[in-house]
Scaffold this active site. Structure first.
Site, PDB file in Angstrom:
ATOM      1  N   LYS A  77      -5.423  23.643  -9.900  1.00  0.00           N
ATOM      2  CA  LYS A  77      -6.708  24.472 -10.179  1.00  0.00           C
ATOM      3  C   LYS A  77      -6.898  25.623  -9.592  1.00  0.00           C
ATOM      4  CE  LYS A  77      -9.345  19.793  -9.624  1.00  0.00           C
ATOM      5  NZ  LYS A  77     -10.586  19.398  -9.145  1.00  0.00           N
ATOM      6  N   ARG A 137      -9.000  21.195   4.176  1.00  0.00           N
ATOM      7  CA  ARG A 137      -8.704  20.784   2.747  1.00  0.00           C
ATOM      8  C   ARG A 137      -8.123  21.684   1.933  1.00  0.00           C
ATOM      9  NH1 ARG A 137     -13.268  18.469  -1.584  1.00  0.00           N
ATOM     10  NH2 ARG A 137     -11.955  19.042  -3.374  1.00  0.00           N
ATOM     11  N   ARG A 160      -0.635  16.726 -11.583  1.00  0.00           N
ATOM     12  CA  ARG A 160      -1.763  17.730 -10.848  1.00  0.00           C
ATOM     13  C   ARG A 160      -1.367  17.897  -9.368  1.00  0.00           C
ATOM     14  NH1 ARG A 160      -7.152  15.816 -10.997  1.00  0.00           N
ATOM     15  NH2 ARG A 160      -8.255  17.631 -11.894  1.00  0.00           N
ATOM     16  N   ASP A 201     -12.157  23.283  -5.116  1.00  0.00           N
ATOM     17  CA  ASP A 201     -12.582  22.901  -6.301  1.00  0.00           C
ATOM     18  C   ASP A 201     -13.637  23.040  -7.212  1.00  0.00           C
ATOM     19  OD1 ASP A 201     -12.838  20.478  -7.914  1.00  0.00           O
ATOM     20  OD2 ASP A 201     -13.797  19.084  -6.837  1.00  0.00           O
ATOM     21  N   LYS A 233      -2.946  12.209 -12.406  1.00  0.00           N
ATOM     22  CA  LYS A 233      -3.437  12.629 -10.893  1.00  0.00           C
ATOM     23  C   LYS A 233      -3.109  11.395 -10.113  1.00  0.00           C
ATOM     24  CE  LYS A 233      -8.404  12.409  -8.965  1.00  0.00           C
ATOM     25  NZ  LYS A 233      -9.730  12.704  -9.346  1.00  0.00           N
ATOM     26  N   GLU A 261      -8.030  11.201  -4.379  1.00  0.00           N
ATOM     27  CA  GLU A 261      -9.523  10.488  -4.382  1.00  0.00           C
ATOM     28  C   GLU A 261      -9.109   9.084  -4.893  1.00  0.00           C
ATOM     29  OE1 GLU A 261     -11.514  13.500  -7.133  1.00  0.00           O
ATOM     30  OE2 GLU A 261     -11.977  14.645  -5.421  1.00  0.00           O
ATOM     31  N   GLU A 311     -19.439  21.616 -13.613  1.00  0.00           N
ATOM     32  CA  GLU A 311     -19.755  20.553 -12.701  1.00  0.00           C
ATOM     33  C   GLU A 311     -20.648  21.282 -11.607  1.00  0.00           C
ATOM     34  OE1 GLU A 311     -16.544  18.645 -11.033  1.00  0.00           O
ATOM     35  OE2 GLU A 311     -17.401  17.738  -9.346  1.00  0.00           O
ATOM     36  N   HIS A 322     -19.022  24.727  -2.055  1.00  0.00           N
ATOM     37  CA  HIS A 322     -19.320  23.611  -1.854  1.00  0.00           C
ATOM     38  C   HIS A 322     -20.486  22.953  -1.134  1.00  0.00           C
ATOM     39  CE1 HIS A 322     -17.965  19.388  -2.635  1.00  0.00           C
ATOM     40  NE2 HIS A 322     -16.863  19.769  -3.212  1.00  0.00           N
TER      41      HIS A 322
HETATM   42  O1  GCW Z   1     -14.091  18.158  -9.159  1.00  0.00           O
HETATM   43  C1  GCW Z   1     -13.623  16.957  -8.793  1.00  0.00           C
HETATM   44  C2  GCW Z   1     -14.690  15.935  -9.612  1.00  0.00           C
HETATM   45  C3  GCW Z   1     -14.144  14.823  -9.720  1.00  0.00           C
HETATM   46  C4  GCW Z   1     -12.864  15.142 -10.541  1.00  0.00           C
HETATM   47  C5  GCW Z   1     -11.694  15.506  -9.466  1.00  0.00           C
HETATM   48  C6  GCW Z   1     -10.285  15.858 -10.145  1.00  0.00           C
HETATM   49  C7  GCW Z   1     -11.832  13.568 -12.374  1.00  0.00           C
HETATM   50  O2  GCW Z   1     -15.679  16.042  -8.687  1.00  0.00           O
HETATM   51  O3  GCW Z   1     -14.976  14.136 -10.567  1.00  0.00           O
HETATM   52  O4  GCW Z   1     -12.322  13.603 -10.824  1.00  0.00           O
HETATM   53  O5  GCW Z   1     -12.452  17.033  -9.117  1.00  0.00           O
HETATM   54  O6  GCW Z   1     -10.301  17.016 -10.491  1.00  0.00           O
HETATM   55  O7  GCW Z   1      -9.587  15.219 -10.262  1.00  0.00           O
END
Ligand code: GCW
Length: 719
Positions: free
Chosen positions: A381, A357, A345, A386, A308, A312, A414, A540
């Site tokens: 993803k 985003r 990723r 997300d 990654k 973030e 999550e 979200h």
């Molecule tokens: O879904 C988000 C999560 C983070 C996660 C991030 C990711 C591991 O809130 O906790 O970090 O994605 O996929 O990198």
């Protein structure tokens, strides 16, 4: 008298202890219950085809296959099946890999072998010297193990075994779990206890759980595991930890499971003493090369790295003015001599980029198409934001024809109720996999399995929902999500309903009066969570940070795209994110036919409506309701669906052991409470903008919006 009473009491205690232990074991045993058939007719029928087991070969893997076969058959059919080393006799189960088979058997199975790939297996009833036998084979021992599990599943699910002819090869190379496990054993977004990996006791102490974990994964065809969080700690790459990693790798190896690690991009600085992690710096390049050599010296079949980067707050090549290709290829070169891969990723978005985003990963990665090395696979993803309860498929699928592209699903819930909500995720996975991308008429599955673009490597990753809870996944039904992920990673064209069917039969019972209603309950559970959390394309709007419960009002976080208000954009004039060509134009990232469909609210699937459009509260839905009424009715429908899940489950007491029955009952009641919380909090909040009454049929909240806003959960798990 007193003596008798004490005796009675101790008997009672023993009885409860035993029944608790048995029940707890059921929770632990996942889908490998191997319940006794307790039915003479069924048992006799099976035993008629199973008179003996003949195994050739004696690798660790084959020994495991044999033990499994013995365990499964003796538990289910109540008989120990005799073993023999030759293949003389009838109704034998002959197990062994291709090269160990008798030449005539190999010849008989010639066309089947032509159809199997490396990990594929064959289960076939054949005649040897005019006698019927069942052969379970494949090109390697792990394939044989897969075949044994599949054969046992036939019996677990009460399927006939008289004339078997199964040839089944995985359609995906890398079928992998991603553990977001930290070295202190906390699990990011984990809701099933602490990490399974007890780093402190490793490498000398091998917990039986590691073996059971590997066995469970092998039973569904998973062949890889990333041990540590993508938000990585570089320490995992130090000799002290690599020794522990090696111990796990050796434990998993006979089950066909390779170990992979997350590589922290700044590791050369943090543990290597270098001044930079610039991928163009010779010292950095050499550091990674040496690190790879060091790892492979200990773990010759090490799978490779997942990264990654520049996402973030994680370090990456951009910290040095380089790009994703530069970073990925540098690491790819380091592991290439050993056959390793790099899963890079694509989950990137920047606080400095004002663009939607949802568009950022595509905008950043598409220009790199064709530039990554052959042993790099870009991990995307399923959706562009997300892991929401529902997202349209990620536009990157199909948009990089010259790049290996793999799927990342989230198994841990999550954004879908943690481990207290019963949500059957294979339904979500299937929806994504069978989405038509309109790229050469191809579905997402065809991009993932490499059939459209002939990729060098194919893969599916699932962010694990596993922890050290007794039942592994927190919710007994969350085991189905692990199971279903594995089955779909093996074959992304499987139907989620048949996966639910086999999981229920293997985990609980073959009784039709149980399987039918509970399967229906599982299938509808996905839509239920969408309805009570984020209907009609909303997304979200979970509370911030921990993502537990509703928080559509959150608007004060430092990065705009971390705030729910960014996503729903509710105001007096309406609700939804305009991603059409009159808005952020995210629709243009899809194939033109798809973009056209999404662009127009009247052709955009209503399930994705507010994902792509900002519409007035009076906008008319297909069923004639106004948008406001439609949203409110969907929230209510979600709550009602949970109500009917409870009613269905409550009728199942006779089919399930008391512990699991009660656990699931309690969990469903929590889900019900939380579904109402979602409905009430969201509707009260949105009502401020719509200014409209709730339509009839929608229950009114007994609490105020301020009450919901005041709720705080400082110790919500998984954070
Ligand atoms: O879904 C988000 C999560 C983070 C996660 C991030 C990711 C591991 O809130 O906790 O970090 O994605 O996929 O990198």
């Amino acid at each position: 008298m007193k003596h008798l009473k004490t005796k009675k009491l101790s008997l009672l205690i023993t009885f409860f202890t035993i029944s608790f232990t048995l029940s707890a074991q059921k929770d632990y045993k996942l889908w490998l219950q191997y319940e006794p058939k307790n039915n003479l007719e069924i048992t006799t029928k099976y035993l008629n085809s199973i008179k003996g087991i003949a195994m050739s070969g004696n690798s660790e893997t084959l020994k495991i296959a044999l033990t499994e076969l013995n365990l499964g058959l003796s538990n289910m059919l109540g008989n120990q099946i005799p073993h023999q080393t030759n293949i003389e006799g009838s109704n034998l189960i002959i197990i062994g890999n291709k090269s160990s088979l008798d030449a005539s058997v190999q010849e008989t199975l010639k066309s089947e072998f032509e159809k199997t790939n490396k990990d594929g297996f064959i289960i076939k009833t054949i005649s040897i010297n005019n006698k019927k036998n069942i052969v379970i084979t494949g090109k390697n021992d792990v394939a044989v193990l897969y075949g044994v599990f599949s054969f046992l599943r036939q019996i677990q699910t009460n399927k006939p075994i008289e004339n078997l002819s199964i040839v089944d090869s995985p359609k995906i190379d890398v079928r992998i779990l991603n553990h977001w496990d930290n070295l202190d054993r906390t699990v990011e977004r984990g809701y099933a206890g602490f990490s399974l990996w007890n780093w402190h006791k490793l490498p000398d102490f091998i917990d039986q759980r590691y073996v059971d974990y590997a066995r469970a994964n092998a039973s569904i065809g998973i062949n890889g595991t990333v041990l540590n969080n993508v938000n990585a700690n570089a320490l995992i790459l130090t000799p002290q930890y690599l020794e522990k990693v090696q111990a796990l790798a050796s434990t998993f190896r006979p089950y066909g499971i390779k170990v992979y690690l997350t590589a922290r991009f700044s590791a050369p600085i943090e543990i290597g003493g270098l001044k930079t992690a610039d991928p163009f710096d010779t010292d950095v390049i050499n550091w990674w090369k040496n690190k790879a050599a060091e790892i492979y010296a200990q773990i010759p079949d090490f799978g490779g790295f997942v990264i990654k980067a520049n996402s973030e707050g994680q370090p990456g090549p951009q910290n040095y003015g380089r790009n994703h290709v530069d970073g990925a290829n540098m690491l790819a070169d380091a592991v290439a001599p050993f056959g390793g891969i790099v899963m890079w990723r694509a989950f990137v978005y920047s606080e400095h980029d004002a663009d939607d985003r949802a568009k950022q990963a595509y905008s950043e990665f598409v220009p790199y198409d064709g530039k990554f090395k052959d042993n790099v696979i870009v991990q995307v993803k399923n959706g562009a934001i997300d892991f929401q309860p529902r997202e349209p498929f990620h536009p990157l699928f199909g948009a990089m024809p010259k790049t290996n592209t793999m799927m990342e699903f989230q198994i841990t819930q999550e954004y879908l109720g943690f481990s207290t909500h019963l949500v059957y995720l294979p339904k979500l996975y299937q929806e994504v996999l069978e989405s038509d991308t309109y790229r050469k008429g191809s579905t997402v599955a065809k991009i993932i399995d490499g059939s459209l673009y002939n990729n060098k490597i194919t893969g599916i990753a699932g962010v694990a929902n596993i922890g050290n809870d007794l039942n592994w996944t927190g919710h007994p039904f969350a085991q189905a999500n692990w199971y279903g992920f594995g089955r779909l990673a093996w074959n992304p064209y499987l139907d989620s309903e048949s996966i639910a069917d086999e999981w229920l039969r293997s985990t609980f019972s073959n009784e039709e009066n149980f399987v039918k209603p509970i399967k229906e309950m599982m299938i509808q559970s996905r839509e239920a969570v969408v309805n009570y959390m984020t209907p009609l394309g909303l997304h979200h709007i979970m509370d911030t940070g921990h993502h537990y419960g509703p928080g559509p009002w959150v608007s004060d976080l430092s990065r705009p795209e971390w705030n729910p208000v960014y996503y729903h954009k509710a105001s007096k004039d309406g609700i939804g994110f305009n991603r059409s060509k009159t808005g952020s134009n995210a629709t243009a990232q899809y194939a033109p036919e798809m973009a056209k469909l999404f662009d127009n609210p009247s052709t955009c699937p209503e399930k994705d409506l507010l994902w792509f459009h900002h519409l007035s509260w009076d906008y008319k839905l297909k069923n004639g309701h106004s948008l406001w009424d439609g949203i409110a009715l969907k929230y209510q429908e979600g709550v009602d669906q949970v109500g009917s899940m409870i009613a269905t489950w409550n009728k199942m007491e006779n089919f399930v052991d008391p512990m699991r029955f009660k656990e699931i009952q309690m969990l469903l009641n929590i889900q019900n409470k939380e579904a109402k919380w979602w409905r009430d909090a969201c509707l009260l909040y949105f009502q401020q903008f719509s200014g409209k009454e709730l339509p009839s049929g929608v229950e009114k909240s007994t609490q105020s919006l301020d009450y919901f806003k005041s709720l705080k959960f400082p110790f919500a798990p998984g954070n």
